[in-house]
Design an enzyme around this catalytic site. Sequence first.
Site, PDB file in Angstrom:
ATOM      1  N   HIS A 120      94.079 -61.750 113.741  1.00 58.01           N
ATOM      2  CA  HIS A 120      93.438 -63.167 113.324  1.00 58.01           C
ATOM      3  C   HIS A 120      94.166 -63.372 111.998  1.00 58.01           C
ATOM      4  CE1 HIS A 120      90.775 -66.469 112.201  1.00 58.01           C
ATOM      5  NE2 HIS A 120      90.339 -66.425 113.638  1.00 58.01           N
ATOM      6  N   ASP A 197      88.920 -55.318 110.883  1.00 52.48           N
ATOM      7  CA  ASP A 197      88.439 -56.781 111.146  1.00 52.48           C
ATOM      8  C   ASP A 197      87.579 -56.494 112.690  1.00 52.48           C
ATOM      9  OD1 ASP A 197      87.648 -59.103 112.237  1.00 52.48           O
ATOM     10  OD2 ASP A 197      89.808 -59.986 112.147  1.00 52.48           O
ATOM     11  N   GLN A 200      85.567 -59.134 116.647  1.00 49.44           N
ATOM     12  CA  GLN A 200      85.143 -59.315 117.929  1.00 49.44           C
ATOM     13  C   GLN A 200      84.400 -58.120 118.576  1.00 49.44           C
ATOM     14  OE1 GLN A 200      85.698 -61.925 119.615  1.00 49.44           O
ATOM     15  NE2 GLN A 200      86.794 -62.940 118.010  1.00 49.44           N
ATOM     16  N   LYS A 223      79.085 -64.317 115.502  1.00 45.71           N
ATOM     17  CA  LYS A 223      79.633 -63.950 116.789  1.00 45.71           C
ATOM     18  C   LYS A 223      78.771 -62.904 117.461  1.00 45.71           C
ATOM     19  CE  LYS A 223      84.427 -64.577 115.232  1.00 45.71           C
ATOM     20  NZ  LYS A 223      84.689 -65.684 115.778  1.00 45.71           N
ATOM     21  N   CYS A 363      94.011 -69.022 115.882  1.00 43.21           N
ATOM     22  CA  CYS A 363      94.417 -68.256 114.889  1.00 43.21           C
ATOM     23  C   CYS A 363      95.119 -67.011 114.732  1.00 43.21           C
ATOM     24  CB  CYS A 363      93.085 -68.306 113.907  1.00 43.21           C
ATOM     25  SG  CYS A 363      92.215 -69.779 113.399  1.00 43.21           S
TER      26      CYS A 363
END
Lengths: 405, 142
Positions: A120, A197, A200, A223, A363
């Site tokens: 991202h 990251d 997700q 999220k 993104c």
Amino acid sequence: MALDVAAMRRNFPIFAHQPPPFHYLDNAATGQICAAAAEALTTFETAGRANVKRGVYRLADRATQAFAEARERMAAYLGATRPEEVILTSGTTFGLNLAAHVLEARVGPGDAILVSRLEHHSNIVPWQMLAERRGARIRALGVTEEGRLDLRDLEAAIDRRTRIVAVTHCSNVTGAVTDLAPLVARARAVGALVVVDGAQRVPHGPLEVASLGCDIYALSGHKMFGATGAGALWIRHDLLETLPPFLGGGEMISRVTIEESRYAPPPHRFEAGTPPIGPVLAMGAAADWLAGLDWQAILAHEKRLTARLIAGLEALPGLRLIGPRDLDDRYGVVAFEVAGVHAHDVCQLLDGFGVCTRGGHHCAQPLMDAFGTVATVRASLAPYNDADDIDALLEGLEQVIRILR
Amino acid sequence: MTMDLYNRRIVEAAKRARERGRLADADVSVTRDNPLCGDRITLDLRFEGERIAALGLRVRGCLLTEAAATLLAERGVGATPRELWRAQEDLRRLLAGEAGEPVWPELAMFRPVAGVKSRHECVLLPFEAAAEALARGRAERA
């Protein structure tokens, strides 16, 4: 035991507000808020609102206590060694920018920061900015044709000039889960830090962050079915102790004089100013609720839906999947192109059938470039999705193709 | 609402954008991206005095961007910068939901887009590219 989706939906207020047809398949952008998080947010803002960490009156003390408990809940959900490893932020983007600033002194001219084409923009741009500030170079791992991180030849990709390796735990486009172990091993061998990251990954169940071997892990509360505006940044405790502050201000100091300041110990050193208290409490409540769910049943359910979705997409004419076809080491994030039809037009028309999907570059423009496209349609799953959602998407796509081709 | 967005005139105009090409002898060329989706338009202008004598384009975008580019190309040739700016302003007003006949009546086909805020940029992109090209053309002639 099979997941009871109807019961699951009762935990999400949105379904009482949105008239059918309502097929929410944009969970990679934001999950719907769960009842526990919504209640924590509204209860704090309407019945328990006070600033945290300073006031001694009972209302403020209760807010401070709730804030500390939210940190503990996040630490438990993440599998942190101790709550102090969890910095409470406004989201993944803030967390990754924070990381890129506090690691600045560890990067020098000619050093390298390794990112990947699967990232991202939030896990690319802050590192580019850091590289520019320090005269360092950005390198990138590639992706396989299946939309997975290409981990071949890590020895060449991560060398002794590599200071930071910043990768996603799960792609927000292809759903592929990164095999962190070889990356971490190679990074350790050359003394590089690993930043992950996790935005997700965290909606898909509790994790053992301390066992992943990474140094920093960033995530967003919205999220994982919390409110927007809160996130967390886990930093391994021995690294955390050595890092300078990011933003200066209230709450992050131990003593201020006109000449100089001494900083508070972690995590407060990294939490300047009034935090997003309500969203943090919501995130903690969501984590606590998620931690109590039957993840074996949920993941099996999501896997069945992902299989149904991929099989359905492959049966449609002119569909190109951008991501793995297999069901292992991936979550239910599925991106695709419809030949001759722009992703935004597909999504706009799907909305007419009550199907909420995301179209665009997500993104992730370097990934779009790698696949020779500018925009894809993305469907992303959550525990409240069912076969009807998948079928509505597939039937909608058939209609869209008829209308627009 | 959704189907209004894809009315026959928009769909047909979009198809015509794909038949257009770049200008070999442009005075000014401008490329603009839509940061929302990565769509891109490259616009070439050739001037005769103040007026636009020829217009070339390449669009990599959604139907709305393609349709707006077609309209610009079909109505823009022969127009003065003032007329084009007026058309852009009328398009903005139309997308804001304001009543009134636009200077180019064909712009009215985008009226259904007014209710879909996230798609306004798609329609405006070719006009923004044109405004930039006109400004650059004027600066180069000055």
